[in-house]
Design a protein around this motif. Structure first.
Motif, PDB file in Angstrom:
ATOM      1  N   MET A 258       0.840  -1.170   0.000  1.00 21.90           N
ATOM      2  CA  MET A 258       0.000   0.000   0.000  1.00 21.90           C
ATOM      3  C   MET A 258       0.891   1.241   0.000  1.00 21.90           C
ATOM      4  N   SER A 259       0.594   2.177  -0.841  1.00 21.20           N
ATOM      5  CA  SER A 259       1.380   3.394  -0.966  1.00 21.20           C
ATOM      6  C   SER A 259       0.855   4.453   0.002  1.00 21.20           C
ATOM      7  N   ARG A 260       1.731   5.016   0.793  1.00 22.67           N
ATOM      8  CA  ARG A 260       1.385   6.074   1.739  1.00 22.67           C
ATOM      9  C   ARG A 260       2.407   7.189   1.587  1.00 22.67           C
ATOM     10  N   SER A 261       2.016   8.370   1.988  1.00 22.90           N
ATOM     11  CA  SER A 261       2.893   9.526   1.901  1.00 22.90           C
ATOM     12  C   SER A 261       3.960   9.479   2.994  1.00 22.90           C
ATOM     13  N   THR A 262       5.145   9.955   2.673  1.00 15.45           N
ATOM     14  CA  THR A 262       6.189  10.114   3.679  1.00 15.45           C
ATOM     15  C   THR A 262       6.278  11.572   4.130  1.00 15.45           C
ATOM     16  N   ASN A 263       5.347  12.403   3.657  1.00 13.46           N
ATOM     17  CA  ASN A 263       5.295  13.805   4.052  1.00 13.46           C
ATOM     18  C   ASN A 263       4.474  13.916   5.340  1.00 13.46           C
ATOM     19  N   PRO A 264       5.097  14.329   6.459  1.00 15.60           N
ATOM     20  CA  PRO A 264       4.363  14.388   7.729  1.00 15.60           C
ATOM     21  C   PRO A 264       3.117  15.274   7.684  1.00 15.60           C
ATOM     22  N   THR A 265       3.134  16.350   6.917  1.00 18.70           N
ATOM     23  CA  THR A 265       1.979  17.254   6.898  1.00 18.70           C
ATOM     24  C   THR A 265       0.736  16.589   6.298  1.00 18.70           C
ATOM     25  N   ALA A 266       0.923  15.514   5.536  1.00 22.04           N
ATOM     26  CA  ALA A 266      -0.213  14.796   4.956  1.00 22.04           C
ATOM     27  C   ALA A 266      -1.068  14.121   6.032  1.00 22.04           C
ATOM     28  N   TYR A 267      -0.531  13.982   7.239  1.00 24.64           N
ATOM     29  CA  TYR A 267      -1.225  13.288   8.317  1.00 24.64           C
ATOM     30  C   TYR A 267      -1.760  14.245   9.382  1.00 24.64           C
ATOM     31  N   ALA A 268      -1.835  15.525   9.062  1.00 29.87           N
ATOM     32  CA  ALA A 268      -2.278  16.526  10.041  1.00 29.87           C
ATOM     33  C   ALA A 268      -3.650  16.204  10.615  1.00 29.87           C
ATOM     34  N   SER A 269      -4.599  15.825   9.766  1.00 34.52           N
ATOM     35  CA  SER A 269      -5.947  15.550  10.286  1.00 34.52           C
ATOM     36  C   SER A 269      -5.950  14.305  11.164  1.00 34.52           C
ATOM     37  N   ALA A 270      -5.144  13.314  10.848  1.00 29.13           N
ATOM     38  CA  ALA A 270      -5.089  12.084  11.649  1.00 29.13           C
ATOM     39  C   ALA A 270      -4.473  12.346  13.023  1.00 29.13           C
ATOM     40  N   VAL A 271      -3.371  13.075  13.081  1.00 32.34           N
ATOM     41  CA  VAL A 271      -2.710  13.291  14.372  1.00 32.34           C
ATOM     42  C   VAL A 271      -3.334  14.427  15.166  1.00 32.34           C
ATOM     43  N   ALA A 272      -4.134  15.265  14.516  1.00 33.28           N
ATOM     44  CA  ALA A 272      -4.838  16.326  15.253  1.00 33.28           C
ATOM     45  C   ALA A 272      -5.783  15.710  16.276  1.00 33.28           C
ATOM     46  N   ASP A 273      -6.141  14.448  16.067  1.00 36.28           N
ATOM     47  CA  ASP A 273      -7.061  13.730  16.935  1.00 36.28           C
ATOM     48  C   ASP A 273      -6.337  12.973  18.060  1.00 36.28           C
ATOM     49  N   THR A 274      -5.033  13.144  18.189  1.00 38.75           N
ATOM     50  CA  THR A 274      -4.271  12.463  19.236  1.00 38.75           C
ATOM     51  C   THR A 274      -4.130  13.377  20.442  1.00 38.75           C
ATOM     52  N   PHE A 275      -3.732  12.789  21.576  1.00 41.55           N
ATOM     53  CA  PHE A 275      -3.589  13.575  22.804  1.00 41.55           C
ATOM     54  C   PHE A 275      -2.618  14.737  22.615  1.00 41.55           C
ATOM     55  N   LEU A 276      -1.524  14.530  21.892  1.00 41.65           N
ATOM     56  CA  LEU A 276      -0.470  15.541  21.794  1.00 41.65           C
ATOM     57  C   LEU A 276      -0.972  16.823  21.140  1.00 41.65           C
ATOM     58  N   PHE A 277      -1.832  16.695  20.156  1.00 43.81           N
ATOM     59  CA  PHE A 277      -2.311  17.865  19.423  1.00 43.81           C
ATOM     60  C   PHE A 277      -3.753  18.229  19.790  1.00 43.81           C
ATOM     61  N   SER A 278      -4.249  17.694  20.884  1.00 44.60           N
ATOM     62  CA  SER A 278      -5.617  17.959  21.316  1.00 44.60           C
ATOM     63  C   SER A 278      -5.844  19.460  21.511  1.00 44.60           C
ATOM     64  N   GLY A 279      -6.948  19.959  20.938  1.00 43.22           N
ATOM     65  CA  GLY A 279      -7.294  21.360  21.100  1.00 43.22           C
ATOM     66  C   GLY A 279      -6.577  22.310  20.167  1.00 43.22           C
ATOM     67  N   ILE A 280      -5.770  21.760  19.258  1.00 46.07           N
ATOM     68  CA  ILE A 280      -5.005  22.599  18.329  1.00 46.07           C
ATOM     69  C   ILE A 280      -5.633  22.470  16.945  1.00 46.07           C
ATOM     70  N   PRO A 281      -5.957  23.597  16.295  1.00 47.21           N
ATOM     71  CA  PRO A 281      -6.578  23.530  14.963  1.00 47.21           C
ATOM     72  C   PRO A 281      -5.692  22.792  13.959  1.00 47.21           C
ATOM     73  N   GLU A 282      -6.352  22.103  13.033  1.00 48.75           N
ATOM     74  CA  GLU A 282      -5.627  21.291  12.047  1.00 48.75           C
ATOM     75  C   GLU A 282      -4.589  22.098  11.268  1.00 48.75           C
ATOM     76  N   GLU A 283      -4.897  23.335  10.933  1.00 51.77           N
ATOM     77  CA  GLU A 283      -3.927  24.166  10.181  1.00 51.77           C
ATOM     78  C   GLU A 283      -2.648  24.365  10.999  1.00 51.77           C
ATOM     79  N   SER A 284      -2.805  24.557  12.309  1.00 51.83           N
ATOM     80  CA  SER A 284      -1.642  24.723  13.185  1.00 51.83           C
ATOM     81  C   SER A 284      -0.871  23.409  13.301  1.00 51.83           C
TER      82      SER A 284
END
Length: 161
Positions: free
Chosen positions: A1-27
């Protein structure tokens, strides 16, 4: 399966984790663009972190799962299974010891977002919510481990005798 190696491509996925809780997806997207943030792929049974590894990074599982084991001369003991959005590596950060505390291995094809200690430090300075979220996580881990230790203690005077 092909996935991106660009970290910014996963902003919406990690925005839902404890570390980024409460931080807007753009940030979150901007924070993931920091130097020292990367995405790596690990095949089944590949070791990601080990006792003698020296990489200081916090890892968030994007896809897949990992096993955590404690290993020593007497054998190995399974500790936990980590899945998507779980993290590991906190015990590798902000200290001077060289050894990591456990072995983390991919149970299947696994994609992981790695945030170096220096990148995490810059994120914490950039947005204090990351510092607060990280401290909440560490506090929860301390409380979890304390409860686990309570299980080894006798609960009543009769049990102590």
């Amino acid at each position: 399966m092909s996935r991106s190696t660009n970290p910014t491509a996963y902003a919406s996925a990690v925005a839902d984790t404890f570390l980024f809780s409460g931080i807007p997806e753009e940030s979150v997207r901007a924070l993931l663009g920091e130097t020292g943030v990367c995405v790596e792929h690990f095949e089944k049974d590949q070791v990601i972190f080990d006792r003698d590894q020296n990489e200081r990074a916090l890892a968030i599982i994007l896809f897949g799962s990992c096993s955590v084991t404690k290993e020593g001369d007497g054998g190995k003991m399974p500790m936990s299974v980590l899945r998507s959005k779980d993290l590991f590596g906190a015990a590798s950060l902000f200290h001077t010891e060289r050894e990591y505390v456990a072995r983390v291995s991919a149970l299947e094809s696994t994609w992981v977002l790695l945030i170096s200690e220096e990148a995490l430090r810059r994120m914490m300075q950039s947005d204090f919510r990351i510092t607060e979220n990280y401290l909440r996580y560490l506090t929860a881990r301390i409380r979890f481990l304390s409860r686990r230790l309570d299980g080894f203690l006798p609960q009543s005077v009769e049990e102590r005798v």
